[in-house]
Design a protein around this motif. Sequence first.
Motif, PDB file in Angstrom:
ATOM      1  N   GLU A   1       0.873  -1.080   0.015  1.00  0.00           N
ATOM      2  CA  GLU A   1       0.020   0.097   0.064  1.00  0.00           C
ATOM      3  C   GLU A   1       0.739   1.151  -0.021  1.00  0.00           C
ATOM      4  N   TRP A   2       0.507   2.150  -0.868  1.00  0.00           N
ATOM      5  CA  TRP A   2       1.469   3.497  -1.087  1.00  0.00           C
ATOM      6  C   TRP A   2       0.717   4.464  -1.614  1.00  0.00           C
ATOM      7  N   LEU A   3       1.056   5.700  -1.113  1.00  0.00           N
ATOM      8  CA  LEU A   3       0.751   6.872  -1.547  1.00  0.00           C
ATOM      9  C   LEU A   3       1.351   8.070  -1.163  1.00  0.00           C
ATOM     10  N   ILE A   4       1.707   8.982  -2.286  1.00  0.00           N
ATOM     11  CA  ILE A   4       2.267  10.378  -1.836  1.00  0.00           C
ATOM     12  C   ILE A   4       1.408  11.530  -2.585  1.00  0.00           C
ATOM     13  N   PRO A   5       1.774  12.803  -1.843  1.00  0.00           N
ATOM     14  CA  PRO A   5       1.241  13.977  -2.832  1.00  0.00           C
ATOM     15  C   PRO A   5       1.777  14.242  -3.909  1.00  0.00           C
ATOM     16  N   ASN A   6       1.027  14.722  -4.820  1.00  0.00           N
ATOM     17  CA  ASN A   6       1.357  14.985  -6.207  1.00  0.00           C
ATOM     18  C   ASN A   6       2.528  15.942  -6.389  1.00  0.00           C
ATOM     19  N   HIS A   7       3.125  16.600  -5.483  1.00  0.00           N
ATOM     20  CA  HIS A   7       4.187  17.546  -5.467  1.00  0.00           C
ATOM     21  C   HIS A   7       5.443  16.722  -5.106  1.00  0.00           C
ATOM     22  N   ARG A   8       5.431  15.490  -4.693  1.00  0.00           N
ATOM     23  CA  ARG A   8       6.446  14.864  -4.357  1.00  0.00           C
ATOM     24  C   ARG A   8       7.106  13.864  -5.435  1.00  0.00           C
ATOM     25  N   LEU A   9       8.480  13.776  -5.269  1.00  0.00           N
ATOM     26  CA  LEU A   9       9.245  12.745  -6.268  1.00  0.00           C
ATOM     27  C   LEU A   9       8.634  11.501  -6.245  1.00  0.00           C
ATOM     28  N   CYS A  10       8.449  11.020  -7.482  1.00  0.00           N
ATOM     29  CA  CYS A  10       7.665   9.767  -7.740  1.00  0.00           C
ATOM     30  C   CYS A  10       8.849   8.711  -8.311  1.00  0.00           C
ATOM     31  N   SER A  11       9.157   7.767  -7.477  1.00  0.00           N
ATOM     32  CA  SER A  11      10.114   6.769  -7.885  1.00  0.00           C
ATOM     33  C   SER A  11       9.569   5.754  -8.824  1.00  0.00           C
TER      34      SER A  11
END
Length: 375
Positions: free
Chosen positions: A95-105
């Motif tokens: 399960e994983w989620l980050i804000p749109n302005h963060r670096l997406c690996s």
Amino acid sequence: MTAFDFLSALESLFCITLCAKAFVPSSQNNNARMHPRNPFNGKQPDYKSLAAKYQFFAKHYRFNKESKKYEIKYTDPEAVISLNRALLKEFLGIEWLIPNHRLCSPVANRLNYVLWVQDLLKLNKPRGEQKIIGIDIGTGANCIYPLLLAKLEPSWRIIGTDIDNEALEWAQKNVRANSFENRIEIRKVQPETRLIGALKGTDGNLAFCMCNPPFFSSALDIKQNKDATCMGTKTEMICEGGEEKFVAGIVKDSCKLRNRIRWYTTMLGRKSSVKPTLRLLREAGVKNVVTMSFLQGRTTRWGVGWCFEDERIQDAAIRTAVNRQVAMGNQKAKKLQGRGSDQTQIFRVPLEENSSSSVIRPRLVDLVNDWKRRG
């Protein structure tokens, strides 16, 4: 000709000759050249199936009237995050989620790095049972390396560090979402901290460190880079001196910590950063150095690893590289694998296009000194 000139010429000759023989031709689709254990090796994920299963991804999988194909918009941060979220859930159960302005690996490329670290730890594995603890320098909001490692290695413990409060908050959310609180510890550090200052006395000896350093030295550096289309915050993408200076700090700390960490590793985003890093290691007298390329699609990243053990282990690292190439069906690697060890003992180099002469220089120095001793 001086001894130095002779050594440099000899080094260049062997490096060029062996790299030419062992070079693996590049292709437009690097997916076929991923790590053999990578679930995405040689495969293209079925976006249609992912869209049918995950609604958060389905809204980004649309029909393009111009290409007349269903596809996602890779310049849309939310679409890219949704894709990686679906891949992590579908293939790894994370399960994983980050804000749109963060670096997406990118998941597949980060998996290549993780699997390489697993391989390195097998090269000089201590006898008997040993607790595996590792540290991820600059884990970010995505906390991708600790999550992947915790999933793949149920007995390992991972420490993730960062300087950014928002990144730390989201990293903790991702840890809790996967019930990894007892296996992943997130720590806040100061901006100048690499390893010393991040480690506690109670951590004991570590098996490895990992790092995906900020690539750029300034906002102008990002604008001038044509490939820099990803989103990310200043702390994730920029540091004074760029990735070279950041990694130089890790090298400096490693020379003080030495065998407290078995394998020091880092990823590099620019091929031009590999040689300066190897030069620093050579100047520090580090004899055990290995390199690797991480390939995904049209993207290539580079890995550098080093350790302070007295025994040279490049031979074992190169055998691993050869076996990896064999697993991917490379015919030249199969021929190299079949040769007698006496024919390749001295001048072995990794089967990667980023092989550096600095890796084999210690071997040549030993050879020249041996000739001198024999008179």
